[in-house]
Design an enzyme around this catalytic site. Structure first.
Site, mmCIF file in Angstrom:
data_model
loop_
_atom_site.group_PDB
_atom_site.id
_atom_site.type_symbol
_atom_site.label_atom_id
_atom_site.label_comp_id
_atom_site.label_asym_id
_atom_site.label_seq_id
_atom_site.Cartn_x
_atom_site.Cartn_y
_atom_site.Cartn_z
ATOM 1 N N GLU A 94 7.172 -29.894 63.505
ATOM 2 C CA GLU A 94 7.185 -29.255 62.380
ATOM 3 C C GLU A 94 8.882 -28.988 62.371
ATOM 4 O O GLU A 94 9.300 -28.808 63.395
ATOM 5 C CB GLU A 94 6.569 -27.994 62.406
ATOM 6 N N CYS A 107 15.793 -25.688 62.327
ATOM 7 C CA CYS A 107 15.131 -25.432 63.521
ATOM 8 C C CYS A 107 14.374 -26.703 63.810
ATOM 9 O O CYS A 107 13.314 -27.173 63.151
ATOM 10 C CB CYS A 107 14.141 -24.307 63.603
ATOM 11 N N CYS A 114 4.283 -29.407 73.875
ATOM 12 C CA CYS A 114 5.050 -29.136 75.189
ATOM 13 C C CYS A 114 4.396 -28.939 76.254
ATOM 14 O O CYS A 114 3.189 -28.673 76.411
ATOM 15 C CB CYS A 114 5.548 -27.706 74.838
ATOM 16 N N CYS A 118 4.383 -22.055 78.644
ATOM 17 C CA CYS A 118 4.557 -20.654 78.604
ATOM 18 C C CYS A 118 3.565 -19.997 77.969
ATOM 19 O O CYS A 118 3.123 -20.205 76.663
ATOM 20 C CB CYS A 118 6.023 -20.449 77.781
ATOM 21 N N CYS A 121 3.639 -18.817 74.032
ATOM 22 C CA CYS A 121 3.983 -19.767 73.018
ATOM 23 C C CYS A 121 2.782 -20.677 72.559
ATOM 24 O O CYS A 121 2.139 -21.196 73.202
ATOM 25 C CB CYS A 121 4.944 -20.701 73.602
ATOM 26 N N CYS A 343 9.197 -18.172 65.455
ATOM 27 C CA CYS A 343 9.187 -18.825 66.837
ATOM 28 C C CYS A 343 7.994 -18.804 67.634
ATOM 29 O O CYS A 343 7.120 -17.535 67.474
ATOM 30 C CB CYS A 343 10.190 -17.985 67.729
HETATM 31 N N1 SAH Z 1 11.528 -25.137 74.875
HETATM 32 C C1 SAH Z 1 12.595 -24.458 74.365
HETATM 33 C C2 SAH Z 1 12.485 -24.183 72.679
HETATM 34 C C3 SAH Z 1 11.310 -23.372 72.775
HETATM 35 S S1 SAH Z 1 11.085 -22.334 71.227
HETATM 36 C C4 SAH Z 1 12.691 -23.147 75.244
HETATM 37 O O1 SAH Z 1 11.914 -22.953 75.821
HETATM 38 O O2 SAH Z 1 13.679 -22.603 74.906
HETATM 39 C C5 SAH Z 1 12.368 -21.270 70.995
HETATM 40 C C6 SAH Z 1 12.159 -19.912 71.399
HETATM 41 O O3 SAH Z 1 11.161 -19.157 71.003
HETATM 42 C C7 SAH Z 1 12.043 -19.866 73.080
HETATM 43 O O4 SAH Z 1 12.669 -18.877 73.605
HETATM 44 C C8 SAH Z 1 10.400 -19.378 73.139
HETATM 45 O O5 SAH Z 1 10.393 -18.967 74.099
HETATM 46 C C9 SAH Z 1 10.255 -18.512 71.849
HETATM 47 N N2 SAH Z 1 8.968 -18.346 71.714
HETATM 48 C C10 SAH Z 1 7.908 -19.072 72.037
HETATM 49 N N3 SAH Z 1 6.751 -18.484 71.483
HETATM 50 C C11 SAH Z 1 7.167 -17.246 70.980
HETATM 51 C C12 SAH Z 1 6.327 -16.236 70.314
HETATM 52 N N4 SAH Z 1 4.979 -16.577 70.272
HETATM 53 N N5 SAH Z 1 6.832 -15.414 69.827
HETATM 54 C C13 SAH Z 1 8.055 -15.246 69.931
HETATM 55 N N6 SAH Z 1 9.074 -16.155 70.589
HETATM 56 C C14 SAH Z 1 8.392 -17.261 70.966
#
Ligand code: SAH
Length: 369
Positions: A94, A107, A114, A118, A121, A343
């Protein structure tokens, strides 16, 4: 035969120069073709009118310009657009376009799924599937610019910023991401300012060092916790690269960079987990020597998650503490959540049936940069 053809969308200027050398053509052809593909969005060699007919024929025989297929477009009430792009093998990624008054941010995803797992996420729920090719990464921008109208046609740059904050950890797909970034920055392709192209990472330390040697873009760090015990849970790669290793690496990156005088610290606000005043004080202390601004991201929920979003009151108090300590704090407005484009809500939904059962993660110790 077409799968033997070279996909020119995979090639940055250097790659195109080499490609033309191999077919006996001069290097300025690389510039011409780069412009046709990326500035004019042309994928048909017949439209590349400043190339000789013979060269066009040769290109048709040996090459293609093939971006990912766009299978759906959803437009949020707030104007955010989410595109699902299908890749070979039925997978999907996406990309999200976020229009704002003075800029338009795209974005972009760097991997299918991934590996980093985390805990807050939703992309992590899907596990890791594979790295995106250069064509698949730059193809997201190529498509968006074509769709929104390129600068040559509209006189306006609709996509002014790119953030590598979609699905995946960009620094774990290092070479392809860097080659795609080359094109974003190249004046004959997208010509974006390096300050407006941001890599967001969970903290793959060795790759951060390589990045500073390879190119210069703005940096965002997904920190989310100011102590190792909590960060080990939220961002498990912390077990491999803990804070006392990560933060000096970030500082080094900033010292080498002209694009980023400050790192953007991403901090997801999870109710009762990392959002108390004590957490805010700890964060202020941790970042004391790191030029940084803090981006608070209210947690975006997804099905089956154990987390909840912090209340506005708690986020305000967290902000106040950091602001009093001299930090610039921005709360990232949730955009496009009515279309699951916020995000951490990005998942390859085309692949819904296989998504969860094929979940594949890599133990942190095995992650190599
Ligand atoms: N792998 C990269 C890009 C990830 S997405 C990274 O970790 O930076 C971009 C941001 O969204 C990251 O800071 C991630 O931690 C955050 N994110 C992921 N899941 C989320 C959620 N459910 N709510 C809010 N932010 C989230």
């Amino acid at each position: 035969m077409s799968n033997e053809k070279v996909n020119l969308l995979n090639l940055n200027r250097e790659g195109l120069t080499q490609f033309f050398a191999e077919i006996g053509e001069k290097s300025f052809r690389a510039t011409q073709v780069l412009k046709w593909i990326h500035q004019f969005g042309v994928d048909d060699f017949d439209e590349m009118t400043n190339l000789s007919k013979a060269l066009r024929t040769k290109l048709k025989e040996t090459a293609v310009v093939q971006g990912p297929d766009v299978v759906s477009e959803q437009i949020s009430e707030d104007g955010t657009i989410k595109w699902a792009l299908s890749l070979n093998g039925g997978q999907a990624i996406e990309a999200v376009f976020i229009p704002e008054n003075s800029r338009g941010t795209l974005c972009i995803s760097s991997q299918v799924g991934c590996a980093l797992d985390c805990s807050f996420c939703s992309t992590a729920q899907q596990g890791f599937n594979r790295n995106l090719s250069v064509a698949e990464i730059i193809g997201q921008l190529w498509f968006a610019v074509k769709k929104l109208g390129n600068q040559q046609m509209t006189g306006e740059r609709r996509v002014s910023n790119v953030v590598m904050m979609g699905m995946g950890e960009p620094l774990l797909n290092f070479d392809n991401v860097c080659n795609a970034l080359d094109m974003m920055l190249d004046d004959c392709a997208y010509g974006l300012s390096k300050r407006r192209v941001t890599i967001s990472t969970s903290g793959v330390v060795p790759a951060l060092k390589r990045l500073s040697e390879r190119l210069d873009v703005a940096l965002a760090l997904s920190l989310h916790a100011a102590d190792d015990d909590l960060r080990d849970i939220l961002v498990p790669i912390n077990k491999k690269y803990p804070l006392d290793v990560l933060l000096p690496a970030v500082k080094d990156y900033l010292e080498h960079s002209n694009a980023s005088s400050m790192v953007t610290i991403e901090y997801v606000m999870l109710k009762g987990v990392n959002d108390t005043p004590e957490h805010a004080f700890a964060l202020a202390k941790l970042l004391k020597d790191i030029p940084s601004k803090v981006n608070l991201i209210p947690f975006n929920p997804f099905p089956d998650t154990q987390y909840e979003t912090s209340t506005d009151k708690v986020i305000d108090e967290f902000t106040r503490i950091l602001t009093n300590k001299g930090y610039i704090v921005i709360t990232r407005r949730t955009r496009g959540d009515d279309i699951d484009a916020a995000c951490g809500q990005l998942v390859g939904k085309v692949n819904d049936k296989t998504k969860r059962k094929e979940r594949r993660t890599i133990p942190v110790q095995q992650i190599t940069a």
